[in-house]
Design a protein around this motif. Structure first.
Motif, PDB file in Angstrom:
ATOM      1  N   LEU A   1       3.459  -6.449   1.980  1.00 60.63           N
ATOM      2  CA  LEU A   1       3.628  -7.800   1.450  1.00 60.63           C
ATOM      3  C   LEU A   1       2.304  -8.373   0.957  1.00 60.63           C
ATOM      4  CD1 LEU A   1       6.152  -9.209   4.072  1.00 60.63           C
ATOM      5  CD2 LEU A   1       6.581  -8.918   1.618  1.00 60.63           C
ATOM      6  N   ALA A   2       1.225  -8.058   1.653  1.00 60.79           N
ATOM      7  CA  ALA A   2      -0.094  -8.527   1.202  1.00 60.79           C
ATOM      8  C   ALA A   2      -0.443  -7.919  -0.149  1.00 60.79           C
ATOM      9  CB  ALA A   2      -1.152  -8.177   2.242  1.00 60.79           C
ATOM     10  N   GLU A   3      -0.143  -6.633  -0.322  1.00 64.00           N
ATOM     11  CA  GLU A   3      -0.418  -5.979  -1.602  1.00 64.00           C
ATOM     12  C   GLU A   3       0.418  -6.586  -2.725  1.00 64.00           C
ATOM     13  OE1 GLU A   3      -1.551  -1.465  -0.076  1.00 64.00           O
ATOM     14  OE2 GLU A   3       0.538  -1.981  -0.462  1.00 64.00           O
ATOM     15  N   ILE A   4       1.685  -6.828  -2.452  1.00 66.85           N
ATOM     16  CA  ILE A   4       2.575  -7.385  -3.476  1.00 66.85           C
ATOM     17  C   ILE A   4       2.172  -8.817  -3.811  1.00 66.85           C
ATOM     18  CG2 ILE A   4       4.953  -8.144  -3.881  1.00 66.85           C
ATOM     19  CD1 ILE A   4       5.802  -5.565  -2.394  1.00 66.85           C
ATOM     20  N   SER A   5       1.801  -9.571  -2.805  1.00 62.83           N
ATOM     21  CA  SER A   5       1.346 -10.939  -3.033  1.00 62.83           C
ATOM     22  C   SER A   5       0.108 -10.956  -3.924  1.00 62.83           C
ATOM     23  CB  SER A   5       1.051 -11.615  -1.693  1.00 62.83           C
ATOM     24  OG  SER A   5       0.612 -12.946  -1.892  1.00 62.83           O
ATOM     25  N   ALA A   6      -0.828 -10.051  -3.670  1.00 70.43           N
ATOM     26  CA  ALA A   6      -2.062  -9.992  -4.462  1.00 70.43           C
ATOM     27  C   ALA A   6      -1.773  -9.598  -5.906  1.00 70.43           C
ATOM     28  CB  ALA A   6      -3.039  -9.006  -3.826  1.00 70.43           C
ATOM     29  N   VAL A   7      -0.857  -8.672  -6.104  1.00 72.68           N
ATOM     30  CA  VAL A   7      -0.551  -8.164  -7.446  1.00 72.68           C
ATOM     31  C   VAL A   7       0.230  -9.181  -8.275  1.00 72.68           C
ATOM     32  CG1 VAL A   7       0.897  -6.471  -8.653  1.00 72.68           C
ATOM     33  CG2 VAL A   7      -0.690  -5.721  -6.882  1.00 72.68           C
ATOM     34  N   THR A   8       1.166  -9.883  -7.635  1.00 76.54           N
ATOM     35  CA  THR A   8       2.054 -10.796  -8.372  1.00 76.54           C
ATOM     36  C   THR A   8       1.554 -12.230  -8.397  1.00 76.54           C
ATOM     37  OG1 THR A   8       3.378 -11.275  -6.384  1.00 76.54           O
ATOM     38  CG2 THR A   8       4.056  -9.394  -7.749  1.00 76.54           C
ATOM     39  N   GLY A   9       0.591 -12.558  -7.525  1.00 80.94           N
ATOM     40  CA  GLY A   9       0.136 -13.939  -7.436  1.00 80.94           C
ATOM     41  C   GLY A   9       1.081 -14.831  -6.667  1.00 80.94           C
TER      42      GLY A   9
END
Length: 466
Positions: free
Chosen positions: A383-391
């Motif tokens: 989730l941290a990775e997805i949050s960083a990628v998508t904003g």
């Protein structure tokens, strides 16, 4: 009341259900369930028992028609696997299973040949050895590949059986890693670079498309066959009753855990490529930015070993043992390739721990809590990775599918991720399958309205981080 039939094929089981859409809710009646498994071959390959699966699908549909008057039927299934069709419109067996070891070699060869940056630049799909493009590359020397006129993803293989129509639905097509996620069309240039036969690829259709009508199956004849979001995860996400999808994520929890958010356009940035985030297509023109995390597969494989050793655990009993072993804190990486093959999972976990100087589990409860804790930590990282990628700033996690009934894992997820967890629907895939059919029939106006109906159709549990 409007009735629809849904066929949902998972990687270990399948079911057929009647969906009844009313003015204020959608009800589900699962009329048939069945189990299936891969068939190991002497040469080491893994095949699906496709004849058994088709027989069970027909059994379920014929049972469903006894108590319903459906407007249409639709099929969803797990992704990436496919079957070949001959020039004379005959199915060409077999159907290889995605865990077949041949795919790893093909993945390494094709990734090196084309370059991962080129593959990701248009497809935006997570690199996994079993994506269809690598499977087709591995199949180039097989007789069925040479003889075939077309290949079809599994839901469309069933649709073909009923209607003789050759067409591929885009949500499942996106899992092939051969589709341009911006244009929602095949990436013909990439297919040629891969050295795969371009003529094998059929025309594409969107969810909600009328494929044809059933013919040649007695009491089923005349039923409309409609394309749902035929990738089972795409159907499941169509069934998520988001409150504010801009701040909410989902985990489709089953054999695999699909962790992600819903977007209106793919994210194909260098950061997304580095994080190996996938951009699979969804219903109503949406995109599912997500990552695959090995889910309950590891625990189910442990249960299979315990069964062979004479210890049969129902899930509630196993979760009780896991709760009692909460003091055990060793973690594993669920996505380590060591845990991908079937069989010997207890030994694999021990070997992983010993190699890294970790304390290996000793009791069945310690194995269970180790796996559940490790999954929750993997969710947090993903989730941290997805949050960083998508904003996106994620505040709420919807956990759906069979894993949503695992209260211990739900609470661990809330605690470790530090977010509110909302469960359900358990049958999100069936709800989403039915919702797309209802929209196609004009019974429901759009996906937003369908999700509002779904929200009224089940009871959710809420877990707050402790």
């Amino acid at each position: 009341m409007f009735e629809f039939l849904a066929v949902d094929l998972g990687a270990t089981s399948g079911r057929v259900a009647i969906g009844r859409v009313g003015s204020d809710s959608i009800s589900l009646d699962v009329v048939h369930r069945f189990l299936h498994e891969v068939l190991p071959q002497e040469d080491g390959s893994l095949l699906w028992d496709w004849d058994l699966i088709l027989t069970e699908v027909l059994t379920g549909l014929k049972e469903a028609i006894k108590t319903s008057d459906p407007i249409s039927l639709a099929v969803d299934s797990w992704a990436v696997d496919y079957g070949f069709i001959s020039p004379t419109h005959q199915y060409l067996p077999p159907v290889h299973a995605y865990r077949d070891p041949r795919n790893e070699i093909a993945y390494q060869e094709l990734s090196k040949k084309i370059g991962k940056e080129r593959i990701y630049s248009t497809t935006g799909i997570q690199f996994l050895p079993f994506n269809t493009i690598y499977q087709l590359y591995a199949a180039r020397n097989l007789p069925e590949y040479t003889k075939a006129a077309k290949f079809l993803m599994l839901p469309d293989l069933v649709n073909f059986l009923f209607t003789q129509k050759l067409s591929t639905e885009v949500t499942n097509a996106s899992s092939t890693q051969a589709l341009n996620t911006r244009t929602r069309e095949w990436d013909r240039e990439l297919i040629k670079l891969a050295g795969i036969r371009d003529d094998l690829f059929t025309e594409l259709h969107e969810p909600g498309t009328l494929i044809g009508v059933v013919s040649g199956f007695d009491e089923l004849d005349g039923i409309n066959v409609v394309a749902t979001a035929s990738h089972d995860t795409a159907a499941a996400i169509a069934g998520v009753p988001f409150g504010n999808r801009l701040t909410e994520a989902y985990i489709s929890s089953g054999t695999w855990s699909l962790v992600g958010v819903e977007l209106d356009a793919p994210v194909l940035t260098p950061e997304a490529f580095a994080a190996n985030v996938t951009n699979e297509l969804g219903a109503d023109g949406t995109v599912r930015a997500l990552k695959n995390v090995t889910g309950m597969w590891i625990l189910e494989e442990c249960r299979r070993t315990w069964h062979l050793e004479g210890r049969d655990y129902e899930m509630p009993e196993l979760l009780t043992l896991a709760s009692a072993a909460k003091a055990f804190t060793t973690l594993i990486d669920p996505n380590d390739p060591l845990f991908a093959p079937p069989g010997g999972m207890l030994q694999r976990i021990r070997a992983y721990c010993v190699e890294r100087g970790l304390t290996p589990p000793q009791t069945d409860g310690e194995y269970a809590i180790c796996i559940l804790n490790s999954l929750a930590h993997a969710y947090k990282k993903t989730l941290a990775e997805i949050s960083a990628v998508t904003g996106r700033t994620i505040e709420v996690i919807h956990i759906l599918g069979g894993g949503s009934q695992n209260d211990l894992l739900n609470q661990l997820t809330a605690d470790i991720c530090g977010m509110t967890v909302k469960t359900g629907p358990v049958e999100a895939t069936l709800f989403g399958n039915i919702a797309v059919q209802a929209i196609s029939a004009g019974v429901v106006a759009n996906l937003t309205q369908a999700r509002a109906l779904i929200a009224k159709s089940f009871t959710s549990k809420v877990f707050q981080p402790a």
